[in-house]
Design a protein around this motif. Sequence first.
Motif, short mmCIF file in Angstrom:
data_model
loop_
_atom_site.label_atom_id
_atom_site.label_comp_id
_atom_site.label_asym_id
_atom_site.label_seq_id
_atom_site.Cartn_x
_atom_site.Cartn_y
_atom_site.Cartn_z
N LEU A 291 0.76 -1.11 -0.11
CA LEU A 291 -0.12 -0.19 -0.20
C LEU A 291 0.79 1.12 0.13
CD1 LEU A 291 -2.94 1.00 0.01
CD2 LEU A 291 -2.94 0.83 2.48
N ILE A 292 1.17 1.55 -1.18
CA ILE A 292 2.39 2.72 -1.39
C ILE A 292 1.61 4.14 -1.42
CG2 ILE A 292 4.21 1.15 -2.52
CD1 ILE A 292 3.29 2.41 -4.97
N GLY A 293 2.47 5.11 -0.92
CA GLY A 293 2.13 6.38 -1.11
C GLY A 293 1.81 6.69 0.36
N LEU A 294 1.79 5.92 1.60
CA LEU A 294 1.70 6.37 2.87
C LEU A 294 2.97 6.90 3.52
CD1 LEU A 294 -0.87 3.36 3.78
CD2 LEU A 294 -1.46 5.67 3.50
N ARG A 295 2.72 7.33 4.69
CA ARG A 295 3.98 7.69 5.46
C ARG A 295 4.46 6.67 6.28
NH1 ARG A 295 4.30 13.40 5.66
NH2 ARG A 295 2.53 14.25 4.72
N GLY A 296 4.14 5.32 5.78
CA GLY A 296 4.62 4.29 6.50
C GLY A 296 4.33 2.98 5.70
N ILE A 297 4.96 1.85 6.13
CA ILE A 297 4.83 0.62 5.09
C ILE A 297 3.66 -0.41 5.52
CG2 ILE A 297 6.11 -1.59 4.42
CD1 ILE A 297 8.78 0.35 4.69
N VAL A 298 2.84 -0.64 4.57
CA VAL A 298 1.73 -1.43 4.81
C VAL A 298 1.64 -2.52 3.67
CG1 VAL A 298 -0.80 -1.67 5.37
CG2 VAL A 298 0.29 0.26 6.00
N ILE A 299 1.64 -3.66 4.19
CA ILE A 299 1.53 -4.91 3.22
C ILE A 299 0.19 -5.53 3.38
CG2 ILE A 299 2.59 -6.96 2.27
CD1 ILE A 299 4.36 -4.66 1.82
N LYS A 300 -0.65 -5.95 2.32
CA LYS A 300 -1.84 -6.36 2.24
C LYS A 300 -1.44 -7.97 1.75
CE LYS A 300 -6.01 -7.48 2.22
NZ LYS A 300 -6.07 -8.94 2.12
N SER A 301 -1.92 -8.83 2.24
CA SER A 301 -1.96 -10.31 2.13
C SER A 301 -3.04 -10.68 1.48
CB SER A 301 -1.33 -11.13 3.24
OG SER A 301 -1.82 -12.55 2.75
N HIS A 302 -3.24 -11.55 0.76
CA HIS A 302 -4.55 -12.00 0.21
C HIS A 302 -5.26 -12.54 1.58
CE1 HIS A 302 -4.45 -11.90 -3.99
NE2 HIS A 302 -3.32 -12.45 -4.29
N GLY A 303 -6.60 -12.45 1.58
CA GLY A 303 -7.33 -13.15 2.61
C GLY A 303 -7.48 -14.38 2.64
N ASN A 304 -7.15 -15.13 1.56
CA ASN A 304 -7.28 -16.46 1.64
C ASN A 304 -5.92 -16.87 1.61
OD1 ASN A 304 -6.58 -16.04 -0.97
ND2 ASN A 304 -8.14 -17.33 -2.12
N ALA A 305 -4.93 -16.45 1.76
CA ALA A 305 -3.42 -16.91 1.64
C ALA A 305 -3.22 -17.86 2.85
CB ALA A 305 -2.67 -15.65 2.09
N GLN A 306 -2.56 -19.03 2.26
CA GLN A 306 -2.06 -20.13 3.17
C GLN A 306 -0.69 -19.89 3.64
OE1 GLN A 306 -3.92 -22.88 3.97
NE2 GLN A 306 -5.61 -21.87 2.64
N LYS A 307 -0.21 -20.51 4.65
CA LYS A 307 1.01 -20.50 5.33
C LYS A 307 2.14 -19.76 4.39
CE LYS A 307 4.20 -23.38 6.57
NZ LYS A 307 4.89 -24.39 7.07
N ASP A 308 2.61 -20.43 3.36
CA ASP A 308 3.65 -19.83 2.51
C ASP A 308 3.27 -18.57 1.86
OD1 ASP A 308 5.10 -22.23 3.09
OD2 ASP A 308 4.80 -23.42 1.10
N ALA A 309 2.17 -18.60 1.68
CA ALA A 309 1.82 -17.01 0.81
C ALA A 309 1.86 -15.93 1.63
CB ALA A 309 0.48 -17.22 0.17
N PHE A 310 1.52 -16.29 3.03
CA PHE A 310 1.37 -15.32 4.02
C PHE A 310 2.89 -14.71 4.31
CE2 PHE A 310 1.16 -13.07 8.35
CZ PHE A 310 0.31 -12.28 7.74
N TYR A 311 3.87 -15.88 4.17
CA TYR A 311 5.13 -16.00 4.70
C TYR A 311 5.86 -14.84 3.70
CZ TYR A 311 10.25 -16.62 4.60
OH TYR A 311 11.56 -16.68 4.54
N TYR A 312 5.49 -14.80 2.25
CA TYR A 312 6.04 -14.16 1.43
C TYR A 312 5.58 -12.71 1.61
CZ TYR A 312 7.62 -18.05 -1.39
OH TYR A 312 8.24 -19.27 -2.14
N ALA A 313 4.45 -12.46 1.87
CA ALA A 313 4.11 -11.07 2.26
C ALA A 313 5.02 -10.48 3.54
CB ALA A 313 2.55 -11.15 2.79
#
Length: 341
Positions: A291-313
């Motif tokens: 989520l770029i353009g903010l005064r801080g770093i926010v990463i949005k993972s897929h809501g249905n992400a499994q373990k490995d996918a969330f790890y990549y986030a």
Amino acid sequence: MSKLTIALDIMGGDHGPPVILPAAVKAIQLHPDVHFTLCGDEDTIKAGTQPLTDSERNRVTIVHCSQVVEMGEAPTSALRNKKDSSMRRVIELVESGEADACVSAGNTGALLTLSFYLLKTLSGIDRPALINMMPTTGHHNVFLLDLGANVNCTPEILFQYGVMGSVLAQEVAGIESPRVALLNVGEEDIKGNAQVKSADQLFKDAPGINYIGYVEGDDIFTDHADVVVTDGFTGNVALKSSEGLAKLVINEVKRQSQKNFYTRLLAKIAFPLLKSIYNSVNPDQYNGASLIGLRGIVIKSHGNAQKDAFYYAIVQAMKEAKMHLPEKIKTKIETVLLEQL
């Protein structure tokens, strides 16, 4: 950066702690130089972090949160009524400087609203954008934005997206002069709506942006551009369609390889090639939209992400924190964007 701290929303997403806690444990075990703040139900977090050693647990802070932002909850409700939610808390930790970045798989609308409200945008940026990498036929990934933060975009916002995407491509992918393109229904100048045509002119007049013009949908994956800019409605459809196609290809290869003895034998012989193809298109490894353009770093993972996918986030959050991404976007905006608008 002497100490890197990542805040994780343990309660968010379709699956919540049963998926997110194992991903958090994996990140803690594989990145001994990083500290983690886990936000959510304290008892649930303690139970899920049992595999950690004492030294690993020393790099973990647990913040108990009594509320959870539900996946179908209205963003305004999350903002007004969920002030002790795990989602809000991770953003507050970034705001206060106690965390360098945060990750959540929760309600996208609520995450956008809370992030916008608490962190604010950088000077010169009207709206933040969701951006992520996608595979191409070349050696580089392509950065696509917006992926759903803003379904309606003015020409000025599309131009801002291009500037921010260019910075991300430079810092994350190491591309010296990223090729920036506008997604359109054709490559000819006469094609497109008024917003796209006006944004096209803004890009052409901008100094310091390697703008290459329009690209069509099938060009996203051909290594034609390094950054592809579009509105959130179109970008989200393109993202979900590509992910669905990737899953279709993966599942069809698996199904065909198990049809009979001969296909199983061929699949075994071709396993290294099939594994390479799988790894290149597997949506899990591209999970983690910034989520770029903010005064801080926010990463949005897929809501249905499994373990490995969330790890990549989580890994994406660490990369951006180490690069001080918001500061570099701010510098680019001051030298390019503010002179243009």
